[in-house]
Write a protein that holds these residues in place. Structure first.
Motif, mmCIF file in Angstrom:
data_model
loop_
_atom_site.group_PDB
_atom_site.id
_atom_site.type_symbol
_atom_site.label_atom_id
_atom_site.label_comp_id
_atom_site.label_asym_id
_atom_site.label_seq_id
_atom_site.Cartn_x
_atom_site.Cartn_y
_atom_site.Cartn_z
ATOM 1 N N GLY A 117 50.621 30.011 34.139
ATOM 2 C CA GLY A 117 49.805 30.526 32.844
ATOM 3 C C GLY A 117 48.860 30.015 32.010
ATOM 4 N N PHE A 118 49.040 28.775 32.000
ATOM 5 C CA PHE A 118 48.180 28.435 31.012
ATOM 6 C C PHE A 118 46.564 28.393 32.165
ATOM 7 C CE2 PHE A 118 51.717 27.031 27.983
ATOM 8 C CZ PHE A 118 50.674 27.228 27.333
ATOM 9 N N ILE A 119 46.675 27.430 32.976
ATOM 10 C CA ILE A 119 46.566 27.661 34.021
ATOM 11 C C ILE A 119 46.005 28.845 35.013
ATOM 12 C CG2 ILE A 119 46.129 26.269 36.588
ATOM 13 C CD1 ILE A 119 48.506 24.611 36.048
ATOM 14 N N PHE A 120 46.508 29.800 35.519
ATOM 15 C CA PHE A 120 46.277 31.274 35.389
ATOM 16 C C PHE A 120 44.690 31.549 34.355
ATOM 17 C CE2 PHE A 120 45.756 35.816 35.431
ATOM 18 C CZ PHE A 120 45.226 35.656 36.364
ATOM 19 N N PHE A 121 44.923 32.050 33.024
ATOM 20 C CA PHE A 121 44.423 31.708 32.042
ATOM 21 C C PHE A 121 42.571 31.032 32.544
ATOM 22 C CE2 PHE A 121 41.593 31.829 28.234
ATOM 23 C CZ PHE A 121 42.354 32.641 27.726
ATOM 24 N N LEU A 122 42.885 29.853 32.495
ATOM 25 C CA LEU A 122 41.473 28.912 32.833
ATOM 26 C C LEU A 122 40.549 28.916 33.634
ATOM 27 C CD1 LEU A 122 39.932 26.577 31.892
ATOM 28 C CD2 LEU A 122 41.561 24.839 33.457
ATOM 29 N N ALA A 123 41.094 29.465 34.920
ATOM 30 C CA ALA A 123 40.547 30.504 36.208
ATOM 31 C C ALA A 123 40.184 31.348 35.720
ATOM 32 C CB ALA A 123 41.406 30.173 36.995
ATOM 33 N N THR B 173 38.449 43.613 35.210
ATOM 34 C CA THR B 173 39.132 42.475 36.630
ATOM 35 C C THR B 173 39.631 43.980 36.852
ATOM 36 O OG1 THR B 173 39.110 40.571 35.942
ATOM 37 C CG2 THR B 173 40.217 40.868 37.175
ATOM 38 N N LEU B 174 40.062 43.980 38.220
ATOM 39 C CA LEU B 174 40.009 44.849 38.917
ATOM 40 C C LEU B 174 41.572 44.111 39.360
ATOM 41 C CD1 LEU B 174 37.562 46.590 41.119
ATOM 42 C CD2 LEU B 174 39.098 47.728 39.645
ATOM 43 N N SER B 175 41.466 42.689 39.767
ATOM 44 C CA SER B 175 43.171 42.629 40.836
ATOM 45 C C SER B 175 42.397 40.101 40.576
ATOM 46 C CB SER B 175 42.399 42.596 42.065
ATOM 47 O OG SER B 175 41.326 42.395 43.124
ATOM 48 N N ALA B 176 43.634 39.665 40.207
ATOM 49 C CA ALA B 176 43.134 38.309 40.102
ATOM 50 C C ALA B 176 44.721 37.851 41.108
ATOM 51 C CB ALA B 176 43.031 37.894 38.846
ATOM 52 N N HIS B 177 44.665 36.598 41.644
ATOM 53 C CA HIS B 177 45.584 36.465 42.698
ATOM 54 C C HIS B 177 45.502 35.015 42.763
ATOM 55 C CE1 HIS B 177 48.385 35.388 45.749
ATOM 56 N NE2 HIS B 177 47.621 34.458 46.534
ATOM 57 N N VAL B 178 46.569 34.453 41.571
ATOM 58 C CA VAL B 178 46.148 32.500 42.004
ATOM 59 C C VAL B 178 47.263 31.705 43.021
ATOM 60 C CG1 VAL B 178 48.412 31.617 40.316
ATOM 61 C CG2 VAL B 178 46.021 30.227 40.397
ATOM 62 N N VAL B 179 46.691 31.127 43.995
ATOM 63 C CA VAL B 179 47.522 29.907 44.672
ATOM 64 C C VAL B 179 47.776 28.723 43.729
ATOM 65 C CG1 VAL B 179 48.440 29.243 46.971
ATOM 66 C CG2 VAL B 179 47.627 31.660 46.975
ATOM 67 N N PHE B 180 48.875 27.972 43.579
ATOM 68 C CA PHE B 180 49.057 26.701 43.124
ATOM 69 C C PHE B 180 49.823 25.882 43.585
ATOM 70 C CE2 PHE B 180 50.341 30.436 39.202
ATOM 71 C CZ PHE B 180 49.147 30.008 38.494
ATOM 72 N N THR B 181 48.988 24.443 43.978
ATOM 73 C CA THR B 181 48.894 23.642 44.677
ATOM 74 C C THR B 181 48.936 22.472 44.208
ATOM 75 O OG1 THR B 181 46.166 23.688 45.133
ATOM 76 C CG2 THR B 181 46.771 25.400 46.502
ATOM 77 N N THR C 176 31.636 46.115 43.060
ATOM 78 C CA THR C 176 32.805 45.770 42.802
ATOM 79 C C THR C 176 32.155 44.333 43.175
ATOM 80 O OG1 THR C 176 33.110 46.160 44.753
ATOM 81 C CG2 THR C 176 34.081 47.253 43.561
ATOM 82 N N GLY C 177 32.520 42.994 43.218
ATOM 83 C CA GLY C 177 32.578 41.661 43.210
ATOM 84 C C GLY C 177 33.037 41.248 43.448
ATOM 85 N N SER C 178 33.528 39.993 43.721
ATOM 86 C CA SER C 178 34.700 39.435 44.321
ATOM 87 C C SER C 178 34.334 37.720 44.095
ATOM 88 C CB SER C 178 34.927 39.302 45.495
ATOM 89 O OG SER C 178 34.382 38.738 46.354
ATOM 90 N N GLY C 179 35.250 36.851 43.002
ATOM 91 C CA GLY C 179 34.459 35.750 42.967
ATOM 92 C C GLY C 179 36.193 34.349 43.212
ATOM 93 N N ASP C 180 36.001 32.696 43.353
ATOM 94 C CA ASP C 180 36.468 32.110 43.996
ATOM 95 C C ASP C 180 36.801 31.346 42.652
ATOM 96 O OD1 ASP C 180 37.905 33.363 46.259
ATOM 97 O OD2 ASP C 180 35.801 32.481 46.891
ATOM 98 N N VAL C 181 37.507 30.649 42.162
ATOM 99 C CA VAL C 181 37.825 29.684 41.244
ATOM 100 C C VAL C 181 38.527 28.977 41.678
ATOM 101 C CG1 VAL C 181 38.267 28.403 38.921
ATOM 102 C CG2 VAL C 181 37.488 31.113 39.123
ATOM 103 N N GLU C 182 38.045 27.587 41.892
ATOM 104 C CA GLU C 182 38.999 26.214 42.090
ATOM 105 C C GLU C 182 38.918 25.356 40.423
ATOM 106 O OE1 GLU C 182 39.415 22.298 45.824
ATOM 107 O OE2 GLU C 182 37.144 23.200 45.156
ATOM 108 N N PHE D 160 41.481 30.023 42.207
ATOM 109 C CA PHE D 160 41.971 31.394 42.216
ATOM 110 C C PHE D 160 41.264 32.547 42.978
ATOM 111 C CE2 PHE D 160 40.227 34.490 39.575
ATOM 112 C CZ PHE D 160 40.930 35.060 38.333
ATOM 113 N N GLN D 161 41.342 33.779 43.537
ATOM 114 C CA GLN D 161 40.665 34.794 43.614
ATOM 115 C C GLN D 161 40.503 36.016 42.741
ATOM 116 O OE1 GLN D 161 42.209 35.163 47.869
ATOM 117 N NE2 GLN D 161 40.020 34.143 48.594
ATOM 118 N N GLY D 162 39.423 36.507 42.638
ATOM 119 C CA GLY D 162 39.396 37.992 41.719
ATOM 120 C C GLY D 162 38.498 39.129 42.033
ATOM 121 N N VAL D 163 38.536 39.728 41.455
ATOM 122 C CA VAL D 163 37.793 40.751 42.023
ATOM 123 C C VAL D 163 37.235 41.545 40.248
ATOM 124 C CG1 VAL D 163 37.350 43.551 43.289
ATOM 125 C CG2 VAL D 163 38.739 41.611 44.611
ATOM 126 N N VAL D 164 36.100 42.089 40.401
ATOM 127 C CA VAL D 164 35.579 42.561 39.746
ATOM 128 C C VAL D 164 34.379 44.309 39.435
ATOM 129 C CG1 VAL D 164 35.125 40.388 37.768
ATOM 130 C CG2 VAL D 164 33.252 41.783 39.272
#
Length: 156
Positions: free
Chosen positions: A69-75, A92-100, A122-128, A140-144
């Motif tokens: 949850g802390f990592i998700f918040f940072l992203a 934000t419309l959607s957000a998805h995170v994969v913990f690696t 709409t727009g989309s973005g990535d967070v590493e 993390f991938q999000g759609v706004v």
């Protein structure tokens, strides 16, 4: 809530300066969240933001790793700042995170958000998120959704 900008204090016309102005506003208004998790915003550019957080003992789960949850918040926060850097109000419309990779006590987690596509409303973005060793901890991938109003009022 938008700040008051006047004709004598318009937003900069330069996108990089607008991004920094919006970033300063977000840091000021979100300081309670940022302070709570010791998140620091390292850079704000148009569509790109870098931030970091150090994993503390109170962030560890029962497995002695940083709670997701802390990592998700940072992203999510870094993504939001990148999306808002143009001064266009968005949600934000959607957000998805994969913990690696597990994040451990003392790790410095650096999040880099980049807006990848903007089309219509709409727009989309990535967070590493990487640790201090360059190991990817999460993606993390999000759609706004772009609202019609601006975040700050002015000439942007």
């Amino acid at each position: 809530m938008p700040t008051e900008q006047t004709a004598t204090n318009p937003l900069p016309a330069d996108p990089a300066e607008t991004a920094r102005t919006v970033g300063d506003y977000l840091i000021k208004t979100d300081h309670h969240f940022l302070d709570m998790l010791s998140i620091e915003i390292d850079s704000v550019e148009p569509g790109r933001v870098v931030s970091h957080m150090n994993v503390r003992a109170d962030m560890l789960n029962s497995g002695h790793f940083c709670h997701g949850g802390f990592i998700f918040f940072l992203a999510d926060n870094t993504f939001a700042y990148a999306a808002l850097s143009s001064n266009q109000a968005m949600v934000t419309l959607s957000a998805h995170v994969v913990f690696t990779h597990a994040a451990k006590l003392g790790d410095r987690l650096t999040a880099t958000a980049q807006i990848m596509t903007e089309s219509g409303r709409t727009g989309s973005g990535d967070v590493e998120i990487v640790n201090q060793h360059g190991e990817t901890v999460a993606r993390f991938q999000g759609v706004v959704y772009r609202r019609k109003e601006t975040l700050l009022q002015g000439d942007s």
